[in-house]
Design a protein around this motif. Structure first.
Motif, PDB file in Angstrom:
ATOM      1  N   LEU A  31       0.834  -1.205   0.000  1.00 11.45           N
ATOM      2  CA  LEU A  31       0.000   0.000   0.000  1.00 11.45           C
ATOM      3  C   LEU A  31       0.873   1.261   0.000  1.00 11.45           C
ATOM      4  O   LEU A  31       0.640   2.179  -0.793  1.00 11.45           O
ATOM      5  CB  LEU A  31      -0.928  -0.002   1.216  1.00 11.45           C
ATOM      6  N   ARG A  35       1.166   3.863  -3.118  1.00 13.18           N
ATOM      7  CA  ARG A  35       0.790   5.264  -2.879  1.00 13.18           C
ATOM      8  C   ARG A  35       1.880   6.234  -3.324  1.00 13.18           C
ATOM      9  O   ARG A  35       1.584   7.375  -3.671  1.00 13.18           O
ATOM     10  CB  ARG A  35       0.477   5.485  -1.402  1.00 13.18           C
ATOM     11  N   SER A  36       3.134   5.782  -3.344  1.00  5.95           N
ATOM     12  CA  SER A  36       4.228   6.654  -3.787  1.00  5.95           C
ATOM     13  C   SER A  36       4.124   6.961  -5.280  1.00  5.95           C
ATOM     14  O   SER A  36       4.616   7.993  -5.727  1.00  5.95           O
ATOM     15  CB  SER A  36       5.589   6.006  -3.498  1.00  5.95           C
ATOM     16  N   ARG A  37       3.516   6.033  -6.033  1.00 10.33           N
ATOM     17  CA  ARG A  37       3.394   6.133  -7.495  1.00 10.33           C
ATOM     18  C   ARG A  37       4.762   6.169  -8.193  1.00 10.33           C
ATOM     19  O   ARG A  37       4.873   6.559  -9.351  1.00 10.33           O
ATOM     20  CB  ARG A  37       2.564   7.344  -7.939  1.00 10.33           C
ATOM     21  N   ASP A 127      -2.981  -0.320 -12.255  1.00 12.10           N
ATOM     22  CA  ASP A 127      -4.002   0.145 -11.312  1.00 12.10           C
ATOM     23  C   ASP A 127      -5.172  -0.830 -11.211  1.00 12.10           C
ATOM     24  O   ASP A 127      -5.697  -1.075 -10.118  1.00 12.10           O
ATOM     25  CB  ASP A 127      -4.497   1.538 -11.707  1.00 12.10           C
TER      26      ASP A 127
END
Length: 161
Positions: A31, A35-37, A127
């Protein structure tokens, strides 16, 4: 002398801790990485997650039914008791979610690695797969929590009456 049922209980509890702890840890680190992408971060963390799953989760997944059956026999528990059957059913249910999750983790690692190598953003396929990975984790994690409760409470669940 240590009683055999105490050793089996200890091994079974350790396996439970490994399943719960590794599952929670893997979910947290994936996660945070996603979230850092940042594709390089995600690829690296996903690679570690796959290794952790192979070493810890797989070992515990194999050990749990073995220690569980041996412990039940040692203590004289009937394997058709409701709480045991429900636990076994939830264990199979969890496994049905875990197996695709392992494959998805490999794909997430590879998709993030390819994006990092091309200095490109994460593809839409990443994604989509990540959402599936996350959604598979929720019922599996809740099922593990339910199994732990069943192990501790051993409620009288009349399934055959």
């Amino acid at each position: 002398m240590i009683e055999p049922d105490l050793i089996l209980r200890w091994l079974h509890v350790i396996g439970t801790c490994v399943l719960l702890g590794t599952g929670a840890g893997i979910a947290f680190f994936m996660l945070m990485a996603v979230r850092s992408r940042i594709p390089t971060v995600i690829a690296q963390v996903a690679g570690w997650v796959v290794i952790a799953d192979l070493i810890f989760t797989t070992t515990a997944v194999i050990a749990q039914p073995v220690t569980g059956v041996l412990l039940a026999r040692q203590l004289g528990w009937d394997l058709t008791e409701g709480w045991l059957l429900l636990s076994i059913g939830l264990y199979v249910f969890t496994g049905a979610f875990w197996l695709p999750v392992v494959w998805i983790q490999l794909r997430l690692r590879d998709l993030a690695g390819a994006a990092a190598a091309q200095d490109a953003p994460l593809p839409t396929a990443f994604d989509r797969l990540y959402r599936i990975w996350f959604l598979c984790g929720v019922p599996a994690f809740l099922a593990v929590l339910a199994i732990i409760w069943l192990m501790l409470a051993r409620p009288d669940i009349p399934l055959w009456k």
